[in-house]
Motif scaffolding. Structure first.
Motif, PDB file in Angstrom:
ATOM      1  N   UNK A  35       0.836  -1.198   0.000  1.00 57.53           N
ATOM      2  CA  UNK A  35       0.000   0.000   0.000  1.00 57.53           C
ATOM      3  C   UNK A  35       0.873   1.252   0.000  1.00 57.53           C
TER       4      UNK A  35
ATOM      5  N   UNK B  40       3.810   1.663  -1.097  1.00 52.96           N
ATOM      6  CA  UNK B  40       4.533   1.877  -2.353  1.00 52.96           C
ATOM      7  C   UNK B  40       3.698   2.692  -3.335  1.00 52.96           C
ATOM      8  N   UNK B  41       2.373   2.630  -3.177  1.00 52.80           N
ATOM      9  CA  UNK B  41       1.490   3.361  -4.086  1.00 52.80           C
ATOM     10  C   UNK B  41       1.597   4.864  -3.959  1.00 52.80           C
TER      11      UNK B  41
ATOM     12  N   UNK C  12       4.088   6.806  -4.202  1.00 52.71           N
ATOM     13  CA  UNK C  12       4.977   7.452  -5.164  1.00 52.71           C
ATOM     14  C   UNK C  12       4.412   7.478  -6.588  1.00 52.71           C
ATOM     15  N   UNK C  13       3.331   6.782  -6.803  1.00 49.34           N
ATOM     16  CA  UNK C  13       2.784   6.706  -8.160  1.00 49.34           C
ATOM     17  C   UNK C  13       2.231   8.066  -8.597  1.00 49.34           C
ATOM     18  N   UNK C  14       2.669   8.576  -9.758  1.00 54.37           N
ATOM     19  CA  UNK C  14       2.115   9.844 -10.224  1.00 54.37           C
ATOM     20  C   UNK C  14       0.619   9.688 -10.524  1.00 54.37           C
ATOM     21  N   UNK C  15      -0.162  10.684 -10.115  1.00 55.75           N
ATOM     22  CA  UNK C  15      -1.603  10.558 -10.319  1.00 55.75           C
ATOM     23  C   UNK C  15      -1.962  10.479 -11.798  1.00 55.75           C
ATOM     24  N   UNK C  16      -1.080  11.002 -12.641  1.00 58.38           N
ATOM     25  CA  UNK C  16      -1.373  11.005 -14.072  1.00 58.38           C
ATOM     26  C   UNK C  16      -1.551   9.593 -14.625  1.00 58.38           C
ATOM     27  N   UNK C  17      -0.887   8.623 -14.007  1.00 60.76           N
ATOM     28  CA  UNK C  17      -0.939   7.251 -14.511  1.00 60.76           C
ATOM     29  C   UNK C  17      -2.331   6.639 -14.322  1.00 60.76           C
ATOM     30  N   UNK C  18      -2.978   6.969 -13.200  1.00 66.75           N
ATOM     31  CA  UNK C  18      -4.283   6.371 -12.940  1.00 66.75           C
ATOM     32  C   UNK C  18      -5.432   7.232 -13.451  1.00 66.75           C
TER      33      UNK C  18
END
Lengths: 293, 300
Positions: B131, B133-134, B136-142
């Protein structure tokens, strides 16, 4: 008890786990798949392999948006780090009316993004904005600010520095965690304020600086609001930030496949940059003897 | 972020300013206040400019050199700007979205944090690390697939896309809240749970009647962060709300900006009115912000 705990444990974590699957992992995988298709809204997607990525390499606006965003990041992140560290140092002293000072310096961060942008459009107005009015009063020449190609991004860097509050709060928390006996040790050795800063504060703060650096870079790589409301990417694409370009491709031009490829490229760029920062961190981030405190 | 400060140390450290720093000498004090005042000028000047413009007639705004005191005070800017657009409606919409989001985030994040801190189950730490790790995910990807999903569900132009994720532990950014609450829960003595379990209480009961009441400071922090985040959100409403009736304040202000480009007084008044509630909230709650960040032990 053991089985009961397991059952409840999983049940109680379930919303979070489902959320992660539905709103993070799922979309991530879907986005990767979309990026390999020529999907536009209203048409059915065809698998086209890496064509989107090949197109991207030749897409001038892709490179333009990437370099603009990099320029912005390189300008905004160091500036925000320096300003917020300095203010955090000030606010870590015993001062009267601490609540008032903290509120003053945090204020700009509280301003809703859009109100912020509207306010700064007005501050940057070349004819009757705050900045040019002040400059003129001081006998200095004004600037076109966001309305000229060469000054548009620097203007936005200035604007972003205004919202240094979140970074500052984290520095403040870090400063309060610096063990006091280290300061005392320096004082006993006859060291002054400068030595205390240079030999205690700064090394002890490197983990916090590093955290703010990473968060700052990841954040500035994704600026959107300014470009959307303030300049619409202009003048002459000078403020075509990456996510704004992506947004335009996806929601104005309906090129969902290509926009997904842009999104994944951004993801990979951020991963690489973050990885490089972490690898480099070993050289300058000082992790205190964990647990020795 | 490798080693998290152990919670009891974090709590013990407290939030008092300047631990260990001796009071500087007098000239140092003077210098300190000079620096504070000097630093706050650029911070405050845009606000002063905003408020003075909000109270001026348009003609006076364009005078050069600029004037700082409105004459006459154009109070009607406020009432008129807020009535030319249905800002009352936008205000209500924003409050509804914020309240639902805050409730969902606090509840589901606290429950998850309880599970990750006080219930032992196999795979717990792996799931928690996943959880995290999520974050760092750029919001643009989702962004795009999530939009498509809501479109498929035919829920565009409803508040569902803006509120439902919060009931899944704030999905995405919510992990930060789980992290914060978990850190706090770990500071509460485990004997309390054990005693309750011996009395036959269920984990839910322990969570609801023991842990939650003891965690008010952390809950307040999550509440404030979520509230301000929702209040200030722009991209979400921009993507998902179409009918003007459903607009939030941010969206209303943005459309106001493009519509009334010439009526600066109105625009400034509307901006000031949107900022004011947040500033008031922060002033009274600011202690918890600092505390909250300290609690998470982010410094390591």
């Amino acid at each position: 008890m053991r089985r009961l705990e397991t059952r409840w444990g999983i049940l109680m974590a379930l919303p979070a786990i489902l959320g992660f699957v539905i709103f993070t992992i799922g979309p991530m995988v879907a986005s990767a798949f979309f990026s390999l298709t020529d999907w536009t809204i209203g048409a059915s997607p065809n698998f086209i392999g890496l064509d989107n990525y090949a197109t991207m390499v030749q897409d001038e606006l892709f490179w333009k948006s990437l370099s603009t965003t990099t320029y912005y990041t390189l300008g905004a992140v160091p500036l925000v780090l320096i300003v917020s560290f300095a203010v955090a140092m000030l606010l870590n002293q015993k001062v009267r009316g601490l609540a008032v000072w903290r509120t003053i310096f945090y204020l700009p961060t509280l301003v809703p993004a859009i109100a912020n942008v509207v306010l700064w459009i007005w501050i940057f107005n070349p004819d009757f904005g705050l900045l040019n009015s002040l400059l003129r009063q001081g006998g200095l020449p004004g600037s076109q600010w966001i309305y000229a190609e060469s000054t548009a991004v620097p203007s936005m860097i200035i604007m972003s520095t205004w919202g240094f509050g979140n970074t500052m709060v984290i520095f403040l928390a870090g400063l309060q965690g610096v063990p006091r006996h280290l300061y005392e040790a320096v004082s006993i050795d006859g060291g002054g304020a400068w030595r205390r800063f240079w030999h205690v504060t700064l090394p002890m703060m490197t983990p916090t600086i590093f955290y703010n650096l990473v968060v700052g870079v990841v954040g500035t790589f994704q600026v959107f609001n300014q470009a959307y409301v303030m300049t619409e990417g202009g003048p002459n694409h000078a403020t075509l930030f990456y996510v704004y370009y992506l947004f335009r491709k996806a929601f104005t031009e309906s090129e969902m496949g290509y926009a997904s490829a842009l999104a994944w490229t951004l993801f990979m760029i951020i991963m690489v940059v973050t990885f490089l920062m972490f690898r480099n961190a070993r050289r300058w981030v000082y992790y205190e003897m964990a647990g020795a405190r | 972020m490798t080693a998290l400060a152990t919670p009891d140390q974090t709590a013990a450290r407290g939030v008092a300013p300047t631990q260990g720093l001796r009071k500087p000498r007098r000239y140092g004090r003077i210098l300190l206040y000079v620096a504070l005042v000097a630093g706050s000028i650029p911070t405050l000047l845009p606000f002063v400019w905003l408020v003075r413009s909000a109270l001026m007639q348009d003609a006076q705004m364009f005078v050069s050199p600029p004037q700082w005191i409105p004459s006459p005070f154009q109070w009607s800017n406020f009432s008129e700007s807020l009535t030319t657009q249905p800002f009352a409606r936008y205000f209500l919409n924003t409050v509804v979205i914020a309240v639902i989001s805050v409730l969902g985030t606090v509840l589901t994040c606290a429950v998850a944090a309880f599970s990750f801190s006080r219930l032992r189950w196999r795979g717990r730490n792996i799931v928690f690390a996943l959880l995290l790790s999520g974050v760092m995910l750029p919001y643009a990807v989702t962004l795009i697939p999530t939009f498509v999903m809501w479109q498929e569900l035919d829920l565009i132009d409803t508040i569902a896309p803006l509120t439902v994720p919060s009931w899944f532990a704030g999905a995405g950014g919510g992990v930060f809240n789980i992290f914060l609450l978990r850190q706090f829960f770990l500071t509460i003595p485990f004997e309390l749970d054990e005693a309750a379990y011996i009395d036959g209480a269920s984990p839910w009961r322990v969570f609801w009647t023991i842990i939650m009441p003891l965690s008010k400071p952390a809950i307040i922090v999550v509440t404030i962060f979520t509230f301000i985040g929702t209040w200030n959100d722009f991209l979400g409403p921009l993507l998902y709300l179409q009918n003007e009736e459903n607009y939030t304040l941010s969206l209303g202000l943005a459309s106001f900006q493009s519509m009334y480009i010439t009526q600066w007084g109105y625009l400034m008044a509307a901006s000031a009115a949107i900022i004011a509630p947040i500033i008031a909230l922060f002033f009274f709650m600011q202690r918890y912000f600092i505390e909250g960040v300290t609690l998470t032990g982010i410094k390591n």
